[in-house]
Write a protein that holds these residues in place. Structure first.
Motif, short mmCIF file in Angstrom:
data_model
loop_
_atom_site.label_atom_id
_atom_site.label_comp_id
_atom_site.label_asym_id
_atom_site.label_seq_id
_atom_site.Cartn_x
_atom_site.Cartn_y
_atom_site.Cartn_z
N MET A 120 0.86 -1.19 0.00
CA MET A 120 0.00 0.00 0.00
C MET A 120 0.89 1.23 0.00
O MET A 120 1.76 1.42 0.85
N SER A 121 0.75 2.06 -1.02
CA SER A 121 1.62 3.23 -1.09
C SER A 121 0.84 4.51 -0.81
O SER A 121 -0.37 4.57 -0.97
N GLU A 122 1.60 5.51 -0.40
CA GLU A 122 0.99 6.77 0.02
C GLU A 122 1.85 7.91 -0.52
O GLU A 122 3.07 7.79 -0.61
N LYS A 123 1.20 9.01 -0.89
CA LYS A 123 1.96 10.16 -1.38
C LYS A 123 2.08 11.21 -0.28
O LYS A 123 1.12 11.50 0.42
N ILE A 124 3.26 11.77 -0.15
CA ILE A 124 3.45 12.88 0.77
C ILE A 124 3.91 14.08 -0.05
O ILE A 124 4.83 13.96 -0.87
N ILE A 125 3.25 15.21 0.16
CA ILE A 125 3.62 16.44 -0.55
C ILE A 125 4.07 17.47 0.46
O ILE A 125 3.40 17.71 1.46
N ILE A 126 5.23 18.06 0.23
CA ILE A 126 5.68 19.18 1.06
C ILE A 126 5.85 20.40 0.16
O ILE A 126 6.64 20.38 -0.79
N ASN A 127 5.09 21.43 0.45
CA ASN A 127 5.12 22.63 -0.36
C ASN A 127 4.49 23.77 0.45
O ASN A 127 3.32 23.69 0.78
N PRO A 128 5.20 24.80 0.81
CA PRO A 128 6.56 25.11 0.38
C PRO A 128 7.64 24.37 1.19
O PRO A 128 7.45 24.10 2.37
N ILE A 129 8.74 24.05 0.49
CA ILE A 129 9.97 23.70 1.19
C ILE A 129 10.60 25.03 1.58
O ILE A 129 11.07 25.77 0.73
N THR A 130 10.54 25.34 2.85
CA THR A 130 11.08 26.63 3.31
C THR A 130 12.59 26.50 3.55
O THR A 130 13.17 25.42 3.41
N ARG A 131 13.18 27.61 3.92
CA ARG A 131 14.62 27.69 4.17
C ARG A 131 15.46 27.23 2.99
O ARG A 131 16.47 26.53 3.14
N ILE A 132 14.99 27.54 1.80
CA ILE A 132 15.79 27.43 0.59
C ILE A 132 15.55 28.73 -0.17
O ILE A 132 14.65 29.48 0.17
N SER A 133 16.35 28.95 -1.22
CA SER A 133 16.09 30.11 -2.07
C SER A 133 15.13 29.68 -3.17
O SER A 133 15.46 28.80 -3.96
N GLY A 134 13.96 30.25 -3.22
CA GLY A 134 13.00 29.94 -4.27
C GLY A 134 11.98 28.90 -3.84
O GLY A 134 11.94 28.48 -2.69
N PHE A 135 11.16 28.52 -4.82
CA PHE A 135 9.96 27.74 -4.51
C PHE A 135 9.97 26.38 -5.19
O PHE A 135 10.13 26.26 -6.38
N MET A 136 9.76 25.35 -4.37
CA MET A 136 9.64 24.02 -4.93
C MET A 136 8.71 23.17 -4.09
O MET A 136 8.46 23.45 -2.92
N GLU A 137 8.19 22.13 -4.75
CA GLU A 137 7.37 21.14 -4.06
C GLU A 137 8.11 19.81 -4.12
O GLU A 137 8.71 19.47 -5.13
N ILE A 138 8.03 19.08 -3.03
CA ILE A 138 8.56 17.72 -3.03
C ILE A 138 7.38 16.77 -2.94
O ILE A 138 6.52 16.91 -2.06
N GLU A 139 7.34 15.84 -3.85
CA GLU A 139 6.31 14.80 -3.78
C GLU A 139 7.02 13.46 -3.70
O GLU A 139 7.82 13.11 -4.56
N VAL A 140 6.74 12.72 -2.64
CA VAL A 140 7.35 11.40 -2.52
C VAL A 140 6.27 10.34 -2.38
O VAL A 140 5.18 10.59 -1.87
N THR A 141 6.58 9.15 -2.88
CA THR A 141 5.71 8.01 -2.70
C THR A 141 6.35 7.09 -1.68
O THR A 141 7.55 6.80 -1.76
N VAL A 142 5.54 6.71 -0.69
CA VAL A 142 6.08 5.95 0.44
C VAL A 142 5.40 4.58 0.51
O VAL A 142 4.18 4.48 0.40
N GLU A 143 6.20 3.55 0.66
CA GLU A 143 5.66 2.20 0.91
C GLU A 143 6.35 1.65 2.14
O GLU A 143 7.58 1.63 2.21
#
Lengths: 280, 474
Positions: free
Chosen positions: B1-24
């Motif tokens: 069974m897998s699950e998605k985790i999204i982190i957005n905003p990733i703070t304490r960096i320069s600029g804007f990005m989203e991290i999306e990971v799939t976890v099993e």
């Protein structure tokens, strides 16, 4: 006059280089630590806050029904419905820079556009403006205090903030800039003014004389760089033997280009330069 | 069974990005790093006066603007057929080194420390629900104190930069021929004095502090490894009088497994765009070949960051790559090693700055009137704070006609390659076991070890069918 010491503050980074928060960290007396402990209660700042993801956005949403000052750096990209900059993801919904500035901008007690991009689009809106970026005033129905500059000098921001906290809104010119900072041109107070008055012009960088013929934008730029100088007052571009490129003037960068002009002769002066020679 | 985790905003960096990971079963099995801002510098530069690129490209990034002024200058010098004077190069490399110090001190204290140290909760800025804070109270209090103590030192590094550059960020002093600044004895001694304070801080505070983090978070030696391919364009290298003070251009494939260190051929650099929001007639190309145009509706794409490759491989760039390739530090390749290498590099750069100061002689450094060629091309490659930076330019009719930029964060935050293989930091996330899926501390810590700069990584855009701009250069 109400003393607003300790008022909440949000600093938003929109489409830009995040150089204004770096510049703010270069401020001393007050430094960043004094600002957050004795001037305002900073609740949101992308580059520095401990929280991340939805928890970070909660900090932002919590301030909505409170009294707060909003400082913004970076422009607002309008392309593709604003999707050229996503500032966060709230329960599966991506939040654009446009949405966040409108949500916060109309509710804040004061809005300060920090730097060129937030003030008028700046470099982020350089032609042909691929992301269709605009300054924040263009997407807000209210008055915005404008602090153009690339970056904004930390003391321009901290001085304006101090005015807001201790004395209310400073006198602004018709373009929204505080007169106590943006009232007098660089040219008027330039340390090389006497060379200009005598018509002694540098022909290349590195010379100690007036750089008007190299394309100096000091005459067209109203700000206090010559007396304030940068980085704890250690230097400024003219003292580094380069001309002013007009980064604190509306229209930067496109209206200021080319930044450097070798071989400007009396015969090919721009209209603007002729006016300066006549007026000054 | 897998699950998605999204982190957005990733703070304490320069600029804007989203991290999306799939976890099993609490393990990351897939990862996407998504660059989520876009300005389009490569298109803006088209048609501008070539020399303006030095000051214009600085505005790509507020924390590493000096790097862009240097790369642009190197590319222009090649195109114009001029080089720096010896004194001019010492001064401009000195300015570049000051940016390393500013950046490394800020990255360690302001961006990294809040990941591992419980910051004071009476500041809303530092409030967080994270629970994995392991330092005993006394050690924790000390690092909090050092967080604030560090502010005058990063500031002083920028002040040193401005001493020659006029201001920071976005200096004026780096220019064709080296620098516009003059050297004087009072500047030299001022630099020595300021550097003494910074050096003491690095030696006595910053290096012990990263040691504290490593002691309480040793499991971070065990994650974030990634591909283990390392690359550097070289920096503080090839001085006629001094030789190489830091690192020559070099790469190592599979470094941790004993890969040899060798030179690199920049002609074998490519970019791939199948998984990023760009379209072109080709999906892989060399830097001088083409600049794709943006299309955020492209099927299957998820990021404004392309995938950069050398010899069709993904590489890590930055302080750990340089420390490893130059032989200064070879404990391993991991999240914690990246943090340690960055701090140790601050010490190395401090030494280099003192060496450069020793060479400086009071007087002008050599400037000239630079005549823009009608038609030329040039490449400016240098390692900078976050790793390998390249500017590739073409001049036609005396204006910029083509401007390609590949930044360090494109290497580190690449989207998937055309073959579907993950980018460098995506690969570093995959395989990580999360202690607490509801509050995954590992993801941010691994990503921040690369010191991402999304402002730098997402500058690109160029509709090549656009009519050419004609600018009259007086």
């Amino acid at each position: 006059m109400a003393d607003l010491t300790g008022i909440k503050m949000v600093w938003l980074e929109l489409n830009g280089c995040s150089g204004n928060i770096i510049s703010l960290l270069d401020g001393a007396d007050p430094g960043f630590d004094y600002m957050i402990s004795s001037m305002v209660d900073l609740v949101y700042e992308h580059s520095l806050m401990a929280a991340e993801g939805e928890e970070a956005l909660e900090h932002l949403f919590r301030v909505l029904d409170q009294d707060f000052i909003l400082a913004v750096e970076g422009a607002v990209p309008l392309k593709n419905g604003g999707r050229y900059q996503i500032v966060g993801n709230w329960q599966g919904k991506e939040i654009t820079a446009l949405e966040i500035i409108q949500m916060l901008g109309e509710r804040a007690r004061y809005v300060i556009a920090v730097g060129a991009c937030a003030s008028h689009g700046g470099v982020s809106a350089g032609r042909p403006n691929p992301s269709e970026s605009v300054g924040i005033q263009a997407v807000l129905q209210r008055r915005v205090i404008q602090l153009p500059g690339c970056p904004c000098h930390p003391e321009w921001f901290l001085g304006t903030l101090a005015h807001l906290i201790y004395f209310g809104e400073p006198q602004l010119d018709e373009e929204g800039r505080p007169v106590f900072l943006y009232g007098i041109s660089i040219h008027r107070r330039c340390e090389r003014r006497s060379y200009f008055d005598q018509g002694i012009y540098a022909t290349q960088f590195g010379e100690p004389t007036c750089m008007f013929m190299l394309g100096c934008r000091g005459p067209m730029t109203t700000i206090d760089c010559p007396i304030r100088r940068w980085n704890e007052r250690i230097n400024w571009p003219v003292q580094a033997n380069t001309n002013c490129i007009g980064c604190a003037q509306f229209g930067f960068p496109d209206a200021m280009e080319p930044f450097v002009r070798f071989y400007t002769l009396e015969s090919n002066l721009t209209e603007e330069m002729v006016e300066v020679l006549e007026d000054e | 069974m897998s699950e998605k985790i999204i982190i957005n905003p990733i703070t304490r960096i320069s600029g804007f990005m989203e991290i999306e990971v799939t976890v099993e079963n609490r393990r990351i099995v897939d990862a996407k790093t998504k660059g989520q801002m876009f300005r389009g510098f490569e298109m803006m530069l088209n048609g501008r006066a070539p020399l303006d690129a030095i000051y214009y490209t600085e505005r790509i990034c507020g924390i590493c603007s000096t790097a862009h002024s240097l790369a642009a200058t190197l590319a222009l010098e090649q195109a114009f057929g001029v080089g720096p004077t010896a004194q001019g190069r010492y001064v401009r490399d000195f300015m570049h080194g000051c940016e390393f110090l500013q950046n490394h001190i800020r990255h360690f204290y302001q961006f990294t420390v809040p990941d591992f140290v419980k910051m004071p909760e009476n500041y809303p800025l530092y409030q967080t629900n994270f629970r994995d804070f392991r330092l005993p109270k006394e050690a924790n209090d000390l690092l909090v104190q050092h967080y604030f103590d560090s502010l005058p030192f990063s500031r002083a590094a920028h002040q040193l930069l401005a001493l020659f550059g006029g201001k920071a960020p976005h200096n004026h002093g780096i220019f064709m021929g080296g620098t516009t600044a003059r050297i004087s004895a009072d500047s030299i001694v001022r630099c020595r004095s300021i550097l003494q304070g910074i050096g003491d801080f690095i030696e006595n505070v910053m290096i012990p502090d990263v040691g504290t983090l490593a002691r309480y978070y040793p499991d971070y030696y065990e994650n974030g490894a990634g591909y283990g391919n390392l690359l550097s364009f070289g920096c503080f290298d090839g001085y006629p009088e001094l030789g190489t003070l830091y690192i020559d251009p070099s790469v190592s494939v599979n470094a941790a497994a004993g890969g040899t260190v060798r030179g690199l051929d920049p002609g074998r650099i490519t970019e791939e765009i199948d998984y990023s929001w760009y379209i072109d007639s080709v999906d892989t190309y060399t830097p001088f070949e083409t600049i794709p145009m943006d299309d955020q509706n492209k099927e299957g794409a998820y990021s404004f960051i392309k995938a950069s490759k050398l010899e069709n491989l993904s590489f890590e760039v930055g302080p750990l790559a340089r420390q490893w390739l130059s032989g200064e530090y070879r404990r391993g390749i991991s999240t914690m090693d990246r943090y340690i290498a960055r701090v140790l590099e601050a010490k190395k750069i401090h030494e280099i700055l003192l060496t450069l100061l020793d060479q400086m002689i009071p007087g002008p450094t050599g400037q000239a009137v630079y005549i823009t060629p009608d038609s030329a091309r040039g490449q400016g490659l240098t390692d900078t704070t976050r790793g390998a930076l390249g500017h590739w330019i073409k001049i036609e009719n005396s204006v910029l006609d083509f401007y390609q930029i590949i930044t360090p964060s494109v290497w580190n935050l690449s989207s998937h390659g055309n073959d579907g293989s993950p980018g460098t930091s995506e690969r570093a996330l995959i395989g990580t076991e999360l202690a607490d899926e509801d509050r995954p501390a590992e993801i941010g810590r691994i990503i921040r070890s690369f010191d991402p700069c999304v402002s730098c990584a997402t500058h690109v855009f160029y509709p090549n069918k656009e009519p050419k701009f004609i600018t009259v250069v007086p």
